[in-house]
Scaffold this motif. Sequence first.
Motif, PDB file in Angstrom:
ATOM      1  N   TRP A  84       0.850  -1.192   0.000  1.00 30.33           N
ATOM      2  CA  TRP A  84       0.000   0.000   0.000  1.00 30.33           C
ATOM      3  C   TRP A  84       0.880   1.234   0.000  1.00 30.33           C
ATOM      4  O   TRP A  84       1.778   1.373   0.830  1.00 30.33           O
ATOM      5  N   LYS A  85       0.647   2.124  -0.938  1.00 25.94           N
ATOM      6  CA  LYS A  85       1.306   3.426  -0.956  1.00 25.94           C
ATOM      7  C   LYS A  85       0.220   4.480  -0.808  1.00 25.94           C
ATOM      8  O   LYS A  85      -0.572   4.724  -1.722  1.00 25.94           O
ATOM      9  N   GLY A  86       0.142   5.044   0.383  1.00 28.48           N
ATOM     10  CA  GLY A  86      -0.950   5.948   0.693  1.00 28.48           C
ATOM     11  C   GLY A  86      -0.870   7.270  -0.043  1.00 28.48           C
ATOM     12  O   GLY A  86       0.202   7.854  -0.181  1.00 28.48           O
ATOM     13  N   GLY A  87      -2.014   7.735  -0.507  1.00 28.70           N
ATOM     14  CA  GLY A  87      -2.137   9.072  -1.067  1.00 28.70           C
ATOM     15  C   GLY A  87      -2.779   9.998  -0.044  1.00 28.70           C
ATOM     16  O   GLY A  87      -2.830   9.697   1.150  1.00 28.70           O
ATOM     17  N   GLU A  88      -3.303  11.113  -0.525  1.00 32.93           N
ATOM     18  CA  GLU A  88      -3.932  12.089   0.360  1.00 32.93           C
ATOM     19  C   GLU A  88      -5.406  12.226   0.007  1.00 32.93           C
ATOM     20  O   GLU A  88      -5.780  12.256  -1.163  1.00 32.93           O
ATOM     21  N   GLY A  89      -6.231  12.287   1.041  1.00 33.65           N
ATOM     22  CA  GLY A  89      -7.651  12.521   0.829  1.00 33.65           C
ATOM     23  C   GLY A  89      -8.390  11.275   0.390  1.00 33.65           C
ATOM     24  O   GLY A  89      -7.857  10.163   0.373  1.00 33.65           O
ATOM     25  N   THR A  90      -9.638  11.464   0.014  1.00 35.82           N
ATOM     26  CA  THR A  90     -10.499  10.350  -0.369  1.00 35.82           C
ATOM     27  C   THR A  90     -11.158  10.611  -1.714  1.00 35.82           C
ATOM     28  O   THR A  90     -11.231  11.754  -2.181  1.00 35.82           O
ATOM     29  N   LEU A  91     -11.615   9.537  -2.306  1.00 31.35           N
ATOM     30  CA  LEU A  91     -12.403   9.606  -3.532  1.00 31.35           C
ATOM     31  C   LEU A  91     -13.795   9.085  -3.207  1.00 31.35           C
ATOM     32  O   LEU A  91     -13.939   7.994  -2.654  1.00 31.35           O
ATOM     33  N   GLN A  92     -14.806   9.849  -3.559  1.00 37.39           N
ATOM     34  CA  GLN A  92     -16.176   9.414  -3.312  1.00 37.39           C
ATOM     35  C   GLN A  92     -16.894   9.220  -4.635  1.00 37.39           C
ATOM     36  O   GLN A  92     -16.909  10.103  -5.494  1.00 37.39           O
ATOM     37  N   LEU A  93     -17.467   8.020  -4.782  1.00 37.81           N
ATOM     38  CA  LEU A  93     -18.279   7.761  -5.962  1.00 37.81           C
ATOM     39  C   LEU A  93     -19.581   8.543  -5.855  1.00 37.81           C
ATOM     40  O   LEU A  93     -20.097   8.765  -4.761  1.00 37.81           O
ATOM     41  N   THR A  94     -20.097   8.947  -6.987  1.00 36.51           N
ATOM     42  CA  THR A  94     -21.328   9.735  -7.016  1.00 36.51           C
ATOM     43  C   THR A  94     -22.373   9.012  -7.857  1.00 36.51           C
ATOM     44  O   THR A  94     -22.113   7.955  -8.449  1.00 36.51           O
ATOM     45  N   SER A  95     -23.542   9.595  -7.930  1.00 35.87           N
ATOM     46  CA  SER A  95     -24.600   9.003  -8.749  1.00 35.87           C
ATOM     47  C   SER A  95     -24.239   9.022 -10.230  1.00 35.87           C
ATOM     48  O   SER A  95     -24.842   8.310 -11.033  1.00 35.87           O
ATOM     49  N   GLN A  96     -23.263   9.855 -10.601  1.00 35.70           N
ATOM     50  CA  GLN A  96     -22.822   9.930 -11.993  1.00 35.70           C
ATOM     51  C   GLN A  96     -21.659   8.982 -12.296  1.00 35.70           C
ATOM     52  O   GLN A  96     -21.245   8.850 -13.454  1.00 35.70           O
TER      53      GLN A  96
END
Length: 648
Positions: free
Chosen positions: A34-46
């Motif tokens: 695991w190579k950590g990045g910053e922040g999160t990604l959130q899936l959307t309705s699109q």
Amino acid sequence: MRRLFLSCLLAVALGTASATVNPRPFTIPAIHEWKGGEGTLQLTSQSRILYVDDRLRPAAEALARDLRILTGQQLSVVAGKKAAEADVLFLYKPQKKLGAEGYTVDIARSIRIEATERGAMHAVQTLLQMTQPMRAEGGTFPRGRIVDRPDYPLRGLMMDCGRKYIPLDYLRRLVRTMAYYKMNTLNVHLNDNGMRQFFHDDWNETYAAFRLESERFPGLTAEDGSYTKAEFRQFILESAAMGVEIIPEIDVPAHSLCFSHYRPSLGSQEFGMDHLELTNPEIIPFVDSLYSEYLEGPDPVFAGPRVHIGTDEYSNKRQDITEGFRALTDHLIHTVESYGKQAAFWGSLTHSRGTTPVKVDNVLMYAWYNGYAEPDSMMHLGYQLVSIPDRFLYIVPAAGYYYDYLNIPYLYKDWTPAQIGQTRFKEFDPHIEGGMFAVWNDIVGNGIAVADIHHRVMPALQAMAEKCWTTDTLRSCDEWLQLATTIGEAPGINDLGRYPKGVVFEQATVTPASTRTIAHIGWPYRVSFDIEGREEARGTALFRNDDAEFYLADPVTGRIGFIRDGYFFSFRHAIRQGIKERIAIEGDNRETRLYINGKLVETLAPDKRTFPKDKTFNVIRTLRFPLQQTDANLRSRITNLRVESLSD
């Protein structure tokens, strides 16, 4: 100007230093890199789920289906390779270093998965586990890069369906949960028998069962639970699509009482009727014909790549018996191979030393007890071994020997597939194919239900998934055990009936023919309600589901009682017409308790049964409490239903 420039540099430096790099997400099994990045990604309705190659479409559809279950999001699955922000893209990309089951996942502006079919399915399970603790936020993922692969190619479970019928619906749910934990092999033990000492020392009375439909031998199939050939074949194919191989096992020449019940001439008078008589010329034609029923033709019942031939625990009293056992083992290996399958068998060749050759190449041996098959010697011969040592990995529910529940801290801290009995081999020895644990339902009639078995399977499944995929322990045992409780069964499956501690469900009035969305509550629990008693017909179920019924008036005594898995249990208390009471049932994985108006009136604890020659076992009287339906003929007035989880 210089001061302003230095201030800007300092601000940039401080901003960089204060940025939070995402820690390794907790999954079972742990991801390798695991190579950590910053922040999160959130899936959307699109958001969309795209696949470039049709071979990855099943993985893309599986991700969409299970994200909908976990988060409520309905993402479209489309063919394409241009991922927009917050899309998920599956790319078919074999990677030699990662093998067939490895994969990479990059989570940044979008999610990019590179793998073959099997690896893509594993990537899906990782993503599902990563999002599960954050369901309230929808599909949210920490940014970073995953490079993952298994340390051992075979990671599995052996289920004894011979001594206890295990419904196919449960096995299907089990396979889905196994896939969720990247476990890829389920050995289905299709025939076995009870112990004669618990059946008046009479082989004719001793329980035995063969679980598959047989048209060639009418009457062989068990009457108390079996699988049709068509449904078992479909089960194998459905499991394979989820990445789990089903290895069917027909166990001979020991553990074979079902065959001598069917045809008594097959049984051994010298060693017991659960042994086939190796000198009988009928044995090989009978067994060959049985195998041909399930292996011949273009669409065989045993549709997977491997078949297990049994061959464990036969007598070695005389050398001629040993040579006959070795000859039959070799014959069955070749029989299975003649249908294009790889043969697997229980290691017994140290116990059965002899000169009769037994085929080695491309044969899988289950190393279960070093006294029966000394692993060093078997490796020297050239066998591929499955590490399934009985002293560490055998569950025999409520038997008083082997494990009732596996020693999870030991497995997590100290065991890997390289540990076979007392012998520890070099990690990743090429002769060790992987690891497996076993559930043996030895004690026929001891009250154990499928719910009891599953309660034992789940912690073992988690630990084995962890230690067969990655042998390194990345967290302390205490931390791992605590975090493991946050990852349940596969999306949409809750066989454990586990809920957060507290009130799970309340209902002001329980009416006849009513239903609830909760199928059952698992251990430990309390279910309580007020009742104004009226005369009830015997067999009136206040609550039932597909697995159990809880009676206000049981069909035998007319008292409060329950039935599950064919076992019937009754309390001494009966509903009384016109009497108002507060009834509570509490249950855990050992006993079921009845309270009336806050007072404990009876406990159904393990019930000791004694047999001749001081042989004993306990009958387990647990109840995973059903809630789904209420009988239409209910007459009593039921109010203030309260269902509580008592989990820590």
